[in-house]
Design an enzyme around this catalytic site. Structure first.
Site, PDB file in Angstrom:
ATOM      1  N   ALA A  23       0.216  -3.647 -14.586  1.00  0.00           N
ATOM      2  CA  ALA A  23      -1.201  -3.710 -14.943  1.00  0.00           C
ATOM      3  C   ALA A  23      -1.833  -4.774 -14.055  1.00  0.00           C
ATOM      4  CB  ALA A  23      -1.337  -4.087 -16.409  1.00  0.00           C
ATOM      5  N   GLY A  79       3.448  -2.442 -16.092  1.00  0.00           N
ATOM      6  CA  GLY A  79       2.741  -1.190 -16.374  1.00  0.00           C
ATOM      7  C   GLY A  79       3.088  -0.079 -15.381  1.00  0.00           C
ATOM      8  N   GLU A 134       6.339   1.259 -16.686  1.00  0.00           N
ATOM      9  CA  GLU A 134       5.985   2.042 -17.888  1.00  0.00           C
ATOM     10  C   GLU A 134       5.382   3.393 -17.507  1.00  0.00           C
ATOM     11  OE1 GLU A 134       3.824  -1.521 -19.166  1.00  0.00           O
ATOM     12  OE2 GLU A 134       4.700  -1.213 -21.140  1.00  0.00           O
ATOM     13  N   GLU A 182       7.010  -8.908 -17.641  1.00  0.00           N
ATOM     14  CA  GLU A 182       5.907  -9.497 -18.405  1.00  0.00           C
ATOM     15  C   GLU A 182       6.269 -10.827 -19.038  1.00  0.00           C
ATOM     16  OE1 GLU A 182       6.724  -6.308 -18.447  1.00  0.00           O
ATOM     17  OE2 GLU A 182       4.923  -5.049 -18.491  1.00  0.00           O
TER      18      GLU A 182
HETATM   19  N1  CAA Z   1      -1.853  -7.366 -10.683  1.00  0.00           N
HETATM   20  C1  CAA Z   1      -2.770  -7.767  -9.787  1.00  0.00           C
HETATM   21  N2  CAA Z   1      -2.474  -8.043  -8.503  1.00  0.00           N
HETATM   22  C2  CAA Z   1      -1.191  -7.872  -8.118  1.00  0.00           C
HETATM   23  C3  CAA Z   1      -0.183  -7.463  -8.999  1.00  0.00           C
HETATM   24  C4  CAA Z   1      -0.556  -7.183 -10.336  1.00  0.00           C
HETATM   25  N3  CAA Z   1       0.317  -6.734 -11.263  1.00  0.00           N
HETATM   26  N4  CAA Z   1       0.993  -7.415  -8.332  1.00  0.00           N
HETATM   27  C5  CAA Z   1       0.717  -7.791  -7.075  1.00  0.00           C
HETATM   28  N5  CAA Z   1      -0.594  -8.063  -6.930  1.00  0.00           N
HETATM   29  C6  CAA Z   1      -1.320  -8.505  -5.736  1.00  0.00           C
HETATM   30  C7  CAA Z   1      -1.012  -9.963  -5.442  1.00  0.00           C
HETATM   31  O1  CAA Z   1      -1.833 -10.827  -6.226  1.00  0.00           O
HETATM   32  C8  CAA Z   1      -1.326 -10.023  -3.964  1.00  0.00           C
HETATM   33  O2  CAA Z   1      -2.739 -10.097  -3.829  1.00  0.00           O
HETATM   34  P1  CAA Z   1      -3.405 -11.154  -2.777  1.00  0.00           P
HETATM   35  O3  CAA Z   1      -2.915 -10.658  -1.441  1.00  0.00           O
HETATM   36  O4  CAA Z   1      -4.859 -10.955  -2.999  1.00  0.00           O
HETATM   37  O5  CAA Z   1      -2.869 -12.502  -3.126  1.00  0.00           O
HETATM   38  C9  CAA Z   1      -0.892  -8.654  -3.453  1.00  0.00           C
HETATM   39  O6  CAA Z   1      -0.827  -7.813  -4.592  1.00  0.00           O
HETATM   40  C10 CAA Z   1       0.484  -8.660  -2.813  1.00  0.00           C
HETATM   41  O7  CAA Z   1       1.406  -9.252  -3.737  1.00  0.00           O
HETATM   42  P2  CAA Z   1       2.363 -10.485  -3.376  1.00  0.00           P
HETATM   43  O8  CAA Z   1       1.738 -11.323  -2.319  1.00  0.00           O
HETATM   44  O9  CAA Z   1       2.734 -11.149  -4.658  1.00  0.00           O
HETATM   45  O10 CAA Z   1       3.614  -9.691  -2.764  1.00  0.00           O
HETATM   46  P3  CAA Z   1       5.116 -10.154  -2.757  1.00  0.00           P
HETATM   47  O11 CAA Z   1       5.841  -9.199  -1.862  1.00  0.00           O
HETATM   48  O12 CAA Z   1       5.247 -11.603  -2.468  1.00  0.00           O
HETATM   49  O13 CAA Z   1       5.632  -9.917  -4.265  1.00  0.00           O
HETATM   50  C11 CAA Z   1       5.837  -8.730  -6.333  1.00  0.00           C
HETATM   51  C12 CAA Z   1       5.686  -8.627  -4.803  1.00  0.00           C
HETATM   52  C13 CAA Z   1       7.231  -9.288  -6.676  1.00  0.00           C
HETATM   53  C14 CAA Z   1       5.716  -7.309  -6.872  1.00  0.00           C
HETATM   54  C15 CAA Z   1       4.751  -9.650  -6.907  1.00  0.00           C
HETATM   55  O14 CAA Z   1       3.488  -9.211  -6.426  1.00  0.00           O
HETATM   56  C16 CAA Z   1       4.685  -9.661  -8.403  1.00  0.00           C
HETATM   57  O15 CAA Z   1       5.507 -10.314  -9.033  1.00  0.00           O
HETATM   58  N6  CAA Z   1       3.687  -8.980  -8.985  1.00  0.00           N
HETATM   59  C17 CAA Z   1       3.442  -8.992 -10.418  1.00  0.00           C
HETATM   60  C18 CAA Z   1       4.449  -8.143 -11.158  1.00  0.00           C
HETATM   61  C19 CAA Z   1       4.171  -8.226 -12.631  1.00  0.00           C
HETATM   62  O16 CAA Z   1       4.257  -9.269 -13.243  1.00  0.00           O
HETATM   63  N7  CAA Z   1       3.853  -7.079 -13.258  1.00  0.00           N
HETATM   64  C20 CAA Z   1       3.544  -7.006 -14.664  1.00  0.00           C
HETATM   65  C21 CAA Z   1       2.056  -7.108 -14.872  1.00  0.00           C
HETATM   66  S1  CAA Z   1       1.622  -7.311 -16.578  1.00  0.00           S
HETATM   67  C22 CAA Z   1       1.711  -5.750 -17.240  1.00  0.00           C
HETATM   68  O17 CAA Z   1       1.986  -4.797 -16.562  1.00  0.00           O
HETATM   69  C23 CAA Z   1       1.434  -5.696 -18.716  1.00  0.00           C
HETATM   70  C24 CAA Z   1       1.513  -4.381 -19.331  1.00  0.00           C
HETATM   71  O18 CAA Z   1       2.561  -3.808 -19.544  1.00  0.00           O
HETATM   72  C25 CAA Z   1       0.283  -3.786 -19.860  1.00  0.00           C
END
Ligand code: CAA
Length: 255
Positions: A66, A111, A114, A134
Site C-alpha cells: 500500500a 498490500g 496481498e 508491515e
Molecule cells: N509506498 C510508497 N512508496 C514506496 C513504497 C510504498 N509501499 N515502496 C517503495 N516506495 C517508493 C520509495 O519511497 C522510493 O521513492 P523515492 O524515490 O521518492 O524515495 C521508491 O519507491 C523506490 O524505493 P526504494 O528507494 O526504497 O527502493 P529500494 O530498492 O531501496 O527498496 C524496498 C525496495 C525494499 C521494496 C523498499 O522500497 C521498501 O521497503 N518498501 C516498503 C515495503 C513495505 O513496507 N510495504 C508494506 C506497505 S504497508 C501495507 O501494505 C499495509 C497494508 O497491508 C494495507
C-alpha cells in the site's frame, strides 16, 4: 490526458493484461490504483476474454505495498476504512468469473503480496520476492494478508513471516505453495498465457463455478479483526515512528 494507474491490453489469445503503472514508486498501491482495481473487477469481462494477467510495470516490483505516503497521518477510522475497502476489492478479484494470474517479478510486499495472494495463481521468475513487512512499520497487513497468507502456506510459517517481516525468496515461495511456478524471466509471460489458454478451452461455467467453490476467501470475523487492529495500530506511537522512519529512510526505534 492523465496517465492511467493501470494499463490494459488484450492479447491475441484474448487475455486481458493489467499492468500497475507506478514504476517510480515500485507500483505501490495508492488510492488511484485501488480504485482502478475496484472498477475493473466489479465488471464482468466480455465472453471472449479467457482470463487476466496482473503484473507490475518494470522488473523491480509487482507492487511494494500500500502507498505508505498516503496513510502517514491516518487515525483509527481512516485506517480501518482503508483496510475494509482493500479487503472488499481484493475479494472481488478472488471471486472473479475468469482466472486471474499474478505475474510476479521483483517485490510483492505488504498490500502487493496481498494482491498477488488474492489472485487465483502466481507465476514468477527467480526475482519474485514476497513478504508482509508491515510489522516493521508498526502496523499489520490490512488487505487480508493475515488471513490469506495463513490459508496459503499454513499458520506456523505464516506467523513467522508476519511477525518477522522476513522476505520470502522465489525458491521458498515455490516450496511453500505461494508461487505455482518459478520459470526463466523470458518464459514468465508465456507460462501465464499457456495456462490461461488451456483453461480457456474448458467450459466457462465450469471454470467460473470452480473458482467460486475453491476460492473461499477469509472469514468475515478474520477480516473484522484485521481491519480493527489495522485501525488500532494507527492510534499508537509505534506506527508514527515506523512510518516516519520509512519516509525518512532510517531504521525505526520501537520501545
Ligand atoms: N509506498 C510508497 N512508496 C514506496 C513504497 C510504498 N509501499 N515502496 C517503495 N516506495 C517508493 C520509495 O519511497 C522510493 O521513492 P523515492 O524515490 O521518492 O524515495 C521508491 O519507491 C523506490 O524505493 P526504494 O528507494 O526504497 O527502493 P529500494 O530498492 O531501496 O527498496 C524496498 C525496495 C525494499 C521494496 C523498499 O522500497 C521498501 O521497503 N518498501 C516498503 C515495503 C513495505 O513496507 N510495504 C508494506 C506497505 S504497508 C501495507 O501494505 C499495509 C497494508 O497491508 C494495507
Amino acid at each position: 490526458m492523465e496517465t492511467p494507474y493501470i494499463l490494459k491490453e488484450i492479447t491475441e489469445e484474448n487475455i486481458l493484461v493489467l499492468t500497475i503503472n507506478r514504476p517510480k514508486a515500485l507500483n505501490a498501491i495508492n488510492k488511484g490504483v485501488m480504485d482502478a482495481l475496484g472498477e475493473i473487477f466489479s465488471k464482468r469481462q466480455p465472453e471472449h476474454i479467457v482470463g487476466v494477467i496482473l503484473q507490475g510495470s518494470g522488473t523491480k516490483a509487482f507492487a511494494a505495498g500500500a502507498d505508505i505516503k498516503e496513510f502517514a497521518d491516518y487515525e483509527y477510522d481512516q485506517a480501518k476504512a482503508l483496510s475494509q475497502k482493500g479487503q472488499r476489492i481484493y475479494d472481488k478479484i478472488e471471486q472473479y468469473h475468469v482466472p486471474v494470474i499474478a505475474l510476479v517479478r521483483g517485490f510483492a510486499l505488504g498490500g502487493g503480496c496481498e494482491l498477488a495472494m488474492a489472485c487465483h495463481m502466481r507465476i514468477g521468475d527467480e526475482t519474485a520476492t514476497f513478504g508482509q513487512p508491515e510489522v516493521k512499520l508498526g502496523v499489520l497487513p490490512g488487505y487480508g494478508g493475515t488471513q490469506r497468507l495463513t490459508q496459503l502456506i499454513g499458520k506456523a510459517k505464516a506467523i513467522e513471516y508476519l511477525l518477522t517481516g522476513n522476505m520470502i525468496t522465489a525458491a521458498d515461495a515455490h516450496q511453500l505453495g505461494l508461487l505455482n511456478h518459478v520459470v526463466e524471466p523470458e518464459a514468465v509471460f508465456n507460462t501465464c498465457v499457456s495456462l490461461l489458454k488451456k483453461i480457456g478451452r474448458m467450459g466457462p461455467l465450469a471454470v467460473e463455478t470452480t473458482i467460486k467453490a475453491t476460492m473461499l476467501g477469509p472469514s468475515q470475523e478474520g477480516y473484522d479483526q484485521e481491519a480493527h487492529f489495522f485501525g488500532e495500530t494507527f492510534q499508537s506511537d509505534e506506527s508514527t515512528e515506523g512510518i516516519s522512519a520509512f519516509l525518512e529512510k532510517r531504521k525505526p526505534k520501537f520501545r
